[in-house]
Design a protein around this motif. Structure first.
Motif, short mmCIF file in Angstrom:
data_model
loop_
_atom_site.label_atom_id
_atom_site.label_comp_id
_atom_site.label_asym_id
_atom_site.label_seq_id
_atom_site.Cartn_x
_atom_site.Cartn_y
_atom_site.Cartn_z
N THR A 1 13.66 1.64 -5.87
CA THR A 1 13.08 0.31 -5.97
C THR A 1 13.92 -0.46 -6.96
OG1 THR A 1 11.56 1.07 -7.68
CG2 THR A 1 10.76 1.12 -5.41
N ASP A 2 14.23 -1.66 -6.58
CA ASP A 2 15.26 -2.41 -7.29
C ASP A 2 16.54 -1.57 -7.22
OD1 ASP A 2 16.43 -4.45 -8.61
OD2 ASP A 2 15.62 -3.96 -10.57
N TYR A 3 17.08 -1.10 -8.33
CA TYR A 3 18.30 -0.31 -8.29
C TYR A 3 18.09 1.09 -8.90
CZ TYR A 3 20.51 -4.73 -7.16
OH TYR A 3 20.86 -5.91 -6.56
N ARG B 1 0.83 -1.20 0.00
CA ARG B 1 0.00 0.00 0.00
C ARG B 1 0.87 1.26 0.00
NH1 ARG B 1 -1.48 -3.20 3.99
NH2 ARG B 1 -0.88 -1.73 5.63
N LEU B 2 1.88 1.29 -0.84
CA LEU B 2 2.76 2.45 -0.89
C LEU B 2 2.05 3.62 -1.54
CD1 LEU B 2 6.18 0.82 -1.87
CD2 LEU B 2 5.40 1.55 0.39
N ASP B 3 2.20 4.79 -0.92
CA ASP B 3 1.57 6.01 -1.44
C ASP B 3 2.67 7.06 -1.59
OD1 ASP B 3 0.30 8.85 -0.69
OD2 ASP B 3 -1.16 7.61 -1.77
N GLU B 4 2.81 7.59 -2.81
CA GLU B 4 3.90 8.52 -3.07
C GLU B 4 3.80 9.76 -2.21
OE1 GLU B 4 5.96 10.98 -6.77
OE2 GLU B 4 4.37 9.51 -7.16
N ASP B 5 2.61 10.32 -2.06
CA ASP B 5 2.46 11.52 -1.24
C ASP B 5 2.82 11.26 0.21
OD1 ASP B 5 1.64 12.95 -3.44
OD2 ASP B 5 -0.50 12.58 -3.10
N GLU B 6 2.40 10.08 0.70
CA GLU B 6 2.71 9.73 2.08
C GLU B 6 4.23 9.58 2.25
OE1 GLU B 6 0.90 6.74 5.37
OE2 GLU B 6 1.54 5.81 3.50
#
Length: 455
Positions: free
Chosen positions: A112-114, A85-90
Motif C-alpha cells: 500500500t502506497d510504496y 472492506r479489505l480483510d487481511e485473512d481474506e
C-alpha cells in the motif's frame, strides 16, 4: 606454303578459342543464374523458417507469461472492488489459492502506497514485509516508472530482498484515479525459461533470448548462448513484453555453404557479368558522348546553340512563375580573333577560345548559362538579375577579356564587344532577345572601333 598453313592454323585456333570462350561464358551465365536463383530461394526459405521458429518461441513465452500476468490483473480488480472492506485473512487466503494453482510463481507481494504489507508464501519472504520501495535503489526506478505510466511492467531478472533473483511483474493499482498500491508477482526465472524455451525444438536452430535495456541490446541473457546474439548472420527479432522488449536471436545450425564447384561457377558468371557490364558501359559512354557532342561545344565544353535555346526558354518560364527581377541575354563577340587565328594558327585560336570561355564562366554565377554559338561568339543568360547588375557584368567582361592571353605560347591581347537585351521589358521571345543583343553587340563594336581610331 608452310607459312600460309601455319597462319591458317593460328587463325583456326583463334576462332575456336573465341567460339569456345563465348560458349563457356554463355554456359557460365546460365549456370550462374540458376545457382543464384537456387541460392536466393534457399536464403528466403531459411529466413522464413527462422521467422517461424521465432514466432513459436514468442508464442511459448507469451503463453507462459499470460498464465502468470492475468493473476495480477485479477488481484487488482479485487482491491478495486474491496477498497473499503479489505480483510487481511481474506487477502492471504486468495494469495494462497493463487500460489497453489499458478505456475512459475515464486511469491506475491502487495504494497500500500510504496510499503510492502503482504507477502505469500511467508516462508523465506518475510524479510520483504515492511520494506519501502523508495529505499531500494535497484528496484525503485522501475516501481516509479510503472506508477508514472499507469501500466504493468515486467523487469528482471533482479536481485530480491529475500535472496535470489527473479522476473518481477509490477502492476500499479489505482482507485478513484489515485495511486493506491502495487502488486508485485515474482516469477522464478529458471522455471519460466525452462518451460518457455527449454522444450523448444532446437534441432535446426541455435537461439538466445535477452532483455533489451533502455531500448539497447545490452541486457541480461535469459536463455541460450550469448554468442548467437553477437553473430552477424543471426536473425534478430524484437518482441514487446509489458513495459519493455525482449530480443530473440536465431541462427541455423547447418547454414547453406557453397561448394567449390558453386564458387567456380559463380566466378565464371562474374567474368561474364564483368564483360557484359563493360560492354554496356562502353555503349552507354558512347551514347552519352554523342549526346554531349549534340548539346555541348567540343572545344570549350560550353553549351552549344541547341542547349542555349533550351536554357533560355527554361529561364523565361522560371521568371514567369516568379516574376521578380529580370533576365538578361548578353551577346559577346571577340575583337581581333581573326588576326590571331591567321597569324599564329588554329591551335593558338583554339587556346584563345578556351581561355575566353573560362574567363566568362568565372565572372558569372553557377545558375547562369554561358554558351558558345560558334566561331568567336558567346552568349550569357543571366537569371534573377536587373539592369544595373547586368551592366556591371558587361563592364567586368570588357575589362577581363582585354587582359593578355597565352595562346599556345603566344601572348596576345584582344577585346570583346558585348550587347545586352532584358526580359521581359525588351522582348518576350528567345529569338527576339538574341537578335536584339546581337544588334547591340555590333553597336558596341562600332563604338569601340571609333574610340580606338586615331583622332
Amino acid at each position: 606454303m608452310p607459312s600460309r598453313f601455319n597462319s591458317e592454323i593460328i587463325h583456326t585456333l583463334r576462332y575456336a578459342r573465341t567460339v569456345g570462350l563465348l560458349v563457356a561464358l554463355a554456359v557460365a551465365a546460365v549456370t550462374a543464374v540458376l545457382l543464384d536463383y537456387e541460392s536466393r530461394e534457399a536464403h528466403t526459405q531459411a529466413n522464413a523458417d527462422a521467422l517461424a521458429f521465432v514466432s513459436s518461441l514468442r508464442a511459448r513465452a507469451d503463453r507462459e507469461l499470460n498464465a502468470v500476468l492475468y493473476l495480477s490483473s485479477g488481484l487488482a480488480g479485487y482491491f478495486t472492488v474491496r477498497k473499503d472492506r479489505l480483510d487481511e485473512d481474506e487477502i492471504l487466503r486468495i494469495l494462497e489459492a493463487l500460489y497453489r494453482d499458478a505456475r512459475h510463481i515464486r511469491n506475491f507481494s502487495i504494497s500500500t502506497d510504496y510499503t510492502i504489507r503482504y507477502v505469500y508464501p511467508p516462508e523465506g519472504n518475510l524479510k520483504a514485509v515492511g520494506v519501502d520501495y523508495r529505499n531500494l535503489p535497484e528496484q525503485w526506478p522501475d516501481v516509479r516508472r510503472a506508477v508514472e505510466n499507469r501500466q504493468g511492467l515486467l523487469v528482471g531478472p533482479v536481485k530480491l530482498v529475500q535472496g535470489g533473483e527473479g522476473l518481477i511483474y509490477r502492476l500499479p493499482v489505482f482507485i478513484d484515479n489515485r495511486y493506491w498500491g502495487m502488486i508485485a508477482t515474482v516469477v522464478d526465472t529458471g522455471s519460466f525459461t525452462r518451460s518457455a524455451f527449454g522444450e523448444a525444438d532446437g534441432r535446426e536452430f541455435d537461439f538466445a533470448v535477452r532483455v533489451k535495456s533502455g531500448g539497447k541490446s545490452e541486457g541480461r541473457v535469459l536463455w541460450g548462448d550469448p554468442a548467437v546474439l553477437r553473430d552477424g548472420d543471426a536473425l534478430l527479432v524484437t518482441a514487446e513484453v509489458p513495459g519493455g522488449e525482449w530480443e530473440y536471436a536465431v541462427r541455423a545450425k547447418n547454414p547453406h555453404h557453397q561448394t567449390g564447384t558453386h564458387l567456380i561457377l559463380h566466378m565464371m558468371g562474374l567474368l561474364l557479368a564483368l564483360g557484359a557490364g563493360y560492354g554496356i558501359y562502353s555503349l552507354l559512354r558512347h551514347r552519352i558522348e554523342l549526346g554531349r557532342l549534340a548539346m555541348f561545344d567540343a572545344l570549350t565544353g560550353l553549351p552549344n546553340r541547341r542547349l542555349l535555346n533550351d536554357r533560355l526558354v527554361q529561364a523565361i518560364r522560371r521568371h514567369d512563375r516568379a516574376p521578380d527581377g529580370q533576365c538578361a541575354v548578353l551577346f559577346v563577340d571577340l575583337d581581333g580573333f581573326k588576326e590571331v587565328n591567321d597569324r599564329y594558327g588554329h591551335e593558338a585560336g583554339d587556346a584563345l577560345l578556351r581561355t575566353v570561355a573560362e574567363r566568362i564562366t568565372h565572372e558569372v554565377r553557377i545558375s547562369d548559362t554561358v554558351a558558345r554559338l560558334g566561331g568567336d561568339e558567346f552568349v550569357v543568360v543571366l537569371e534573377d538579375t536587373d539592369q544595373v547588375r547586368a551592366e556591371q557584368l558587361v563592364a567586368r567582361l570588357h575589362k577581363r577579356l582585354a587582359d593578355p592571353v597565352d595562346a599556345d605560347g603566344h601572348l596576345v591581347k584582344i577585346g570583346a564587344s558585348v550587347g545586352m537585351a532584358l526580359y521581359p521589358e525588351e522582348g518576350e521571345d528567345p529569338e527576339v532577345l538574341l537578335r536584339l543583343a546581337d544588334e547591340r553587340m555590333y553597336g558596341d563594336k562600332q563604338r569601340r572601333k571609333g574610340e580606338s581610331a586615331p583622332s
